[in-house]
Scaffold this motif. Structure first.
Motif, PDB file in Angstrom:
ATOM      1  N   UNK A   1     -16.339  15.742   6.294  1.00 40.61           N
ATOM      2  CA  UNK A   1     -15.277  16.320   5.486  1.00 40.61           C
ATOM      3  C   UNK A   1     -15.630  17.789   5.302  1.00 40.61           C
ATOM      4  N   UNK A   2     -14.975  18.670   6.069  1.00 41.63           N
ATOM      5  CA  UNK A   2     -15.309  20.091   6.054  1.00 41.63           C
ATOM      6  C   UNK A   2     -14.577  20.810   4.922  1.00 41.63           C
ATOM      7  N   UNK A   3     -15.341  21.418   4.026  1.00 42.93           N
ATOM      8  CA  UNK A   3     -14.746  22.219   2.959  1.00 42.93           C
ATOM      9  C   UNK A   3     -14.405  23.589   3.534  1.00 42.93           C
ATOM     10  N   UNK A   4     -13.139  23.946   3.459  1.00 42.37           N
ATOM     11  CA  UNK A   4     -12.683  25.145   4.132  1.00 42.37           C
ATOM     12  C   UNK A   4     -12.796  26.407   3.285  1.00 42.37           C
ATOM     13  N   UNK A   5     -12.785  26.254   1.972  1.00 40.64           N
ATOM     14  CA  UNK A   5     -12.702  27.440   1.114  1.00 40.64           C
ATOM     15  C   UNK A   5     -13.664  27.322  -0.057  1.00 40.64           C
ATOM     16  N   UNK A   6     -14.930  27.064   0.236  1.00 40.22           N
ATOM     17  CA  UNK A   6     -15.933  26.881  -0.799  1.00 40.22           C
ATOM     18  C   UNK A   6     -16.020  28.118  -1.690  1.00 40.22           C
ATOM     19  N   UNK A   7     -15.842  27.934  -2.994  1.00 37.41           N
ATOM     20  CA  UNK A   7     -15.866  29.042  -3.941  1.00 37.41           C
ATOM     21  C   UNK A   7     -14.517  29.664  -4.199  1.00 37.41           C
ATOM     22  N   UNK A   8     -13.527  29.331  -3.383  1.00 38.90           N
ATOM     23  CA  UNK A   8     -12.130  29.762  -3.574  1.00 38.90           C
ATOM     24  C   UNK A   8     -11.941  31.273  -3.491  1.00 38.90           C
ATOM     25  N   UNK A   9     -12.888  31.991  -2.905  1.00 34.05           N
ATOM     26  CA  UNK A   9     -12.777  33.449  -2.844  1.00 34.05           C
ATOM     27  C   UNK A   9     -12.695  33.979  -1.404  1.00 34.05           C
ATOM     28  N   UNK A  10     -12.444  33.085  -0.470  1.00 33.76           N
ATOM     29  CA  UNK A  10     -12.213  33.493   0.917  1.00 33.76           C
ATOM     30  C   UNK A  10     -10.710  33.680   1.088  1.00 33.76           C
ATOM     31  N   UNK A  11     -10.298  34.751   1.722  1.00 32.30           N
ATOM     32  CA  UNK A  11      -8.871  35.044   1.833  1.00 32.30           C
ATOM     33  C   UNK A  11      -8.143  33.957   2.626  1.00 32.30           C
ATOM     34  N   UNK A  12      -6.875  33.697   2.294  1.00 28.09           N
ATOM     35  CA  UNK A  12      -6.106  32.681   3.020  1.00 28.09           C
ATOM     36  C   UNK A  12      -6.088  32.913   4.531  1.00 28.09           C
ATOM     37  N   UNK A  13      -5.977  34.168   4.943  1.00 30.54           N
ATOM     38  CA  UNK A  13      -5.928  34.449   6.373  1.00 30.54           C
ATOM     39  C   UNK A  13      -7.229  34.065   7.063  1.00 30.54           C
ATOM     40  N   UNK A  14      -8.354  34.367   6.425  1.00 34.02           N
ATOM     41  CA  UNK A  14      -9.637  33.995   7.016  1.00 34.02           C
ATOM     42  C   UNK A  14      -9.824  32.481   7.041  1.00 34.02           C
ATOM     43  N   UNK A  15      -9.351  31.810   6.013  1.00 32.05           N
ATOM     44  CA  UNK A  15      -9.422  30.351   5.999  1.00 32.05           C
ATOM     45  C   UNK A  15      -8.606  29.776   7.157  1.00 32.05           C
ATOM     46  N   UNK A  16      -7.415  30.318   7.374  1.00 31.74           N
ATOM     47  CA  UNK A  16      -6.561  29.833   8.457  1.00 31.74           C
ATOM     48  C   UNK A  16      -7.176  30.126   9.822  1.00 31.74           C
TER      49      UNK A  16
END
Length: 278
Positions: free
Chosen positions: A247-262
């Motif tokens: 189960x890969x957490x994509x945005x750990x800490x919630x401070x990575x920009x949406x574009x980088x997450x995508x």
């Protein structure tokens, strides 16, 4: 799949009904993660003692099984009492949706193995190397109880994929470090709350998380790199830990920009996942 429903804070009959409803809507695809939560403060908000969490968890699990497998059921426990209750609908899956227990403490690994339940593991408090002895304990208890197979283990871990190693190391750093600092502070605070056990070493573990370096996090708590690096690391962990899934957490800490997450997600789907399709 969901991870996780904190069972001691839920009404068991309500959970049984909602889960089976989703099971029918999804045509039997529901995978239900369950756990106790490691945060006593959450229990305080609900007016429930964290010291009761283990006993409550056991009772709710038994109630769910009876509600899902018996036309009508009764239950007499320390916290819950039911007399001739009929829960509808019954599960789409037989005998009920696959359960996965979030395992962090030694006794949870032992009990999940004995009961023959798949587990979630993570690297939030410990590191990837520390999972090895606990998984050995889980599988030993699984075998002793006579369950077939070797037990299913699913790893929850932050994953970040980028085009270059330099990007993969720099782009998620602030967000991931914020998460571990915040988690460490909450864990340290919880050491003095009701229900926290001395064996959990919460104060020490919380302090360690607040002092951890990015290099240590990269080595033992997260998976970051180019698609090739991430695929290699995941393959290594799959072999070392005997994993059934990740189960890969994509945005750990919630401070990575949406574009980088995508961008990370796209590279994961296009260049990493194909390595694990059989």
């Amino acid at each position: 799949g969901m991870a996780v429903q904190v069972l001691p804070l839920c009404h068991p009959v309500r959970v049984a009904e909602e889960a089976t409803t989703v099971d029918h809507i999804s045509h039997g695809r529901l995978i239900m993660g369950v756990g106790r939560s490691g945060f006593p403060r959450t229990y305080q908000a609900y007016g429930i003692s964290y010291a009761e969490s283990r006993e409550r968890f056991v009772e709710v699990m038994e109630i769910l099984r009876r509600a899902w497998t018996q036309d009508r059921f009764s239950f007499e426990g320390k916290f819950y009492h039911f007399d001739n209750v009929c829960v509808t609908p019954k599960p789409f899956q037989a005998p009920y949706p696959e359960l996965r227990v979030a395992a962090n403490s030694t006794d949870t690994f032992e009990s999940a193995g004995t009961q023959g339940i798949p587990i979630f593991v993570a690297t939030r408090l410990g590191n990837l190397n520390e999972l090895v002895p606990n998984l050995r304990l889980y599988r030993e208890n699984w075998a002793k109880a006579g369950h077939p197979g070797n037990g299913k283990v699913f790893l929850r871990v932050p994953v970040y994929v980028a085009a270059t190693e330099a990007q993969a190391l720099s782009e998620p750093e602030e967000s991931v470090m914020y998460f571990y600092r915040y988690l460490g502070a909450r864990i340290e605070e919880s050491a003095t709350l009701e229900g926290a056990r001395a064996v959990e070493n919460r104060a020490e573990r919380g302090q360690r998380l607040q002092q951890i370096t990015w290099d240590e996090v990269v080595r033992s708590k997260v998976i970051v790199g180019t698609p090739a690096m991430v695929a290699d690391r995941l393959s290594q962990l799959q072999q070392e830990l005997g994993l059934s899934g990740i189960r890969a957490e994509r945005k750990c800490g919630m401070r990575i920009s949406p574009q980088r997450v995508m961008n990370s997600l796209q590279m994961m789907c296009e260049n990493v996942i194909p390595h694990f399709r059989h």
